[in-house]
Design a protein around this motif. Structure first.
Motif, PDB file in Angstrom:
ATOM      1  N   SER A  53       0.932  -1.246   0.172  1.00 22.04           N
ATOM      2  CA  SER A  53      -0.063  -0.051   0.066  1.00 22.04           C
ATOM      3  C   SER A  53       1.018   1.298   0.185  1.00 22.04           C
ATOM      4  CB  SER A  53      -0.863  -0.036   1.223  1.00 22.04           C
ATOM      5  OG  SER A  53      -1.613   1.253   1.423  1.00 22.04           O
ATOM      6  N   LYS A  54       1.810   1.361   0.913  1.00 22.36           N
ATOM      7  CA  LYS A  54       2.915   2.438   0.975  1.00 22.36           C
ATOM      8  C   LYS A  54       3.367   2.619  -0.651  1.00 22.36           C
ATOM      9  CE  LYS A  54       6.271   4.240   3.990  1.00 22.36           C
ATOM     10  NZ  LYS A  54       6.913   4.038   5.135  1.00 22.36           N
ATOM     11  N   LYS A  55       3.845   1.475  -1.092  1.00 22.09           N
ATOM     12  CA  LYS A  55       4.504   1.711  -2.537  1.00 22.09           C
ATOM     13  C   LYS A  55       3.499   2.369  -3.273  1.00 22.09           C
ATOM     14  CE  LYS A  55       7.814  -2.037  -1.935  1.00 22.09           C
ATOM     15  NZ  LYS A  55       8.186  -3.538  -2.047  1.00 22.09           N
ATOM     16  N   LYS A  56       2.237   1.869  -3.438  1.00 21.28           N
ATOM     17  CA  LYS A  56       1.235   2.617  -4.197  1.00 21.28           C
ATOM     18  C   LYS A  56       1.019   3.773  -4.181  1.00 21.28           C
ATOM     19  CE  LYS A  56      -1.069  -1.765  -5.320  1.00 21.28           C
ATOM     20  NZ  LYS A  56      -2.408  -2.326  -5.104  1.00 21.28           N
ATOM     21  N   ILE A  57       1.110   4.432  -2.845  1.00 23.76           N
ATOM     22  CA  ILE A  57       0.881   5.792  -2.393  1.00 23.76           C
ATOM     23  C   ILE A  57       2.073   6.616  -2.938  1.00 23.76           C
ATOM     24  CG2 ILE A  57       0.994   7.519  -0.489  1.00 23.76           C
ATOM     25  CD1 ILE A  57      -0.534   5.098   1.145  1.00 23.76           C
ATOM     26  N   ILE A  58       3.271   5.968  -2.815  1.00 21.48           N
ATOM     27  CA  ILE A  58       4.557   6.890  -3.526  1.00 21.48           C
ATOM     28  C   ILE A  58       4.290   7.082  -4.962  1.00 21.48           C
ATOM     29  CG2 ILE A  58       6.954   6.570  -4.026  1.00 21.48           C
ATOM     30  CD1 ILE A  58       6.863   5.279  -0.891  1.00 21.48           C
ATOM     31  N   LYS A  62      -4.112  10.220   6.457  1.00 18.34           N
ATOM     32  CA  LYS A  62      -2.844   9.849   6.501  1.00 18.34           C
ATOM     33  C   LYS A  62      -2.172   9.529   5.004  1.00 18.34           C
ATOM     34  CE  LYS A  62       0.360   6.672   8.832  1.00 18.34           C
ATOM     35  NZ  LYS A  62       0.694   5.457   9.685  1.00 18.34           N
ATOM     36  N   ILE A  63      -3.218   9.131   3.978  1.00 15.27           N
ATOM     37  CA  ILE A  63      -2.580   8.926   2.733  1.00 15.27           C
ATOM     38  C   ILE A  63      -2.048  10.436   2.118  1.00 15.27           C
ATOM     39  CG2 ILE A  63      -3.308   8.526   0.379  1.00 15.27           C
ATOM     40  CD1 ILE A  63      -5.459   6.382   1.569  1.00 15.27           C
ATOM     41  N   VAL A 112       2.524  13.580   0.791  1.00 16.44           N
ATOM     42  CA  VAL A 112       3.236  15.004   0.735  1.00 16.44           C
ATOM     43  C   VAL A 112       4.603  14.746   1.091  1.00 16.44           C
ATOM     44  CG1 VAL A 112       3.259  17.261   2.113  1.00 16.44           C
ATOM     45  CG2 VAL A 112       0.949  16.493   0.769  1.00 16.44           C
ATOM     46  N   ALA A 113       4.719  14.148   2.340  1.00  7.29           N
ATOM     47  CA  ALA A 113       6.201  13.882   2.933  1.00  7.29           C
ATOM     48  C   ALA A 113       7.147  13.359   1.769  1.00  7.29           C
ATOM     49  CB  ALA A 113       5.923  13.060   4.100  1.00  7.29           C
ATOM     50  N   HIS A 114       6.632  12.322   1.049  1.00 10.70           N
ATOM     51  CA  HIS A 114       7.479  11.817   0.058  1.00 10.70           C
ATOM     52  C   HIS A 114       7.819  12.541  -0.938  1.00 10.70           C
ATOM     53  CE1 HIS A 114       8.884   8.925  -2.970  1.00 10.70           C
ATOM     54  NE2 HIS A 114       8.199   9.405  -3.729  1.00 10.70           N
ATOM     55  N   GLN A 115       6.788  13.718  -1.316  1.00 17.28           N
ATOM     56  CA  GLN A 115       7.002  14.490  -2.296  1.00 17.28           C
ATOM     57  C   GLN A 115       8.334  15.571  -1.785  1.00 17.28           C
ATOM     58  OE1 GLN A 115       5.878  14.449  -5.470  1.00 17.28           O
ATOM     59  NE2 GLN A 115       5.057  12.502  -4.643  1.00 17.28           N
ATOM     60  N   TRP A 116       8.117  16.057  -0.718  1.00 20.34           N
ATOM     61  CA  TRP A 116       9.018  16.743   0.125  1.00 20.34           C
ATOM     62  C   TRP A 116      10.634  15.935   0.098  1.00 20.34           C
ATOM     63  CZ3 TRP A 116       9.128  21.760   0.328  1.00 20.34           C
ATOM     64  CH2 TRP A 116       7.939  22.501   0.349  1.00 20.34           C
ATOM     65  N   VAL A 151      12.402  15.926  -3.264  1.00 23.31           N
ATOM     66  CA  VAL A 151      13.060  17.263  -3.664  1.00 23.31           C
ATOM     67  C   VAL A 151      14.180  17.619  -2.715  1.00 23.31           C
ATOM     68  CG1 VAL A 151      11.312  18.193  -4.920  1.00 23.31           C
ATOM     69  CG2 VAL A 151      11.376  18.649  -2.354  1.00 23.31           C
ATOM     70  N   GLY A 152      14.521  16.715  -1.579  1.00 29.57           N
ATOM     71  CA  GLY A 152      15.514  17.072  -0.826  1.00 29.57           C
ATOM     72  C   GLY A 152      15.279  17.484   0.644  1.00 29.57           C
ATOM     73  N   TYR A 153      14.142  17.676   1.048  1.00 27.42           N
ATOM     74  CA  TYR A 153      13.891  18.338   2.284  1.00 27.42           C
ATOM     75  C   TYR A 153      13.503  17.500   3.242  1.00 27.42           C
ATOM     76  CZ  TYR A 153      13.677  23.141   0.480  1.00 27.42           C
ATOM     77  OH  TYR A 153      13.938  24.292  -0.213  1.00 27.42           O
TER      78      TYR A 153
END
Length: 87
Positions: free
Chosen positions: A49-54, A72-73, A78-82, A85-87
């Motif tokens: 599920s986590k891989k699909k969210i990414i 939480k999804i 959003v956390a993965h997107q940050w 990009v290196g944050y």
């Protein structure tokens, strides 16, 4: 009104369901191998599920979070997107 036969059938089915639940619960509690397999399956499902969210787009993440009523999804997306990009 229900007939007596359908009432008795309902009671028998309910009793059988409870008995099956008790047996399954006892097996899970008393068998470490079975507990391990269930916990492993749950972890595998979570990781999948986590891989699909990414890999999903923002629109899909928002719709999935709304349908499942699980914010939480979006938070994980959003956390993965940050992170990407290196944050």
């Amino acid at each position: 009104m229900k007939s007596t036969g359908s009432l008795v059938l309902g009671i028998v089915v309910s009793t059988a369901a409870v008995a099956v639940g008790v047996v399954v619960g006892y097996r899970i509690v008393s068998d470490p191998e079975l507990r391990y397999r269930f916990s492993r399956s749950a972890r595998d499902a979570y990781e999948t599920s986590k891989k699909k969210i990414i890999n999903m787009s923002e629109d899909v993440a928002v719709r999935t979070a709304q349908m499942t009523k699980n914010p939480k999804i979006n938070q994980e997306w959003v956390a993965h997107q940050w992170e990407s990009v290196g944050y």
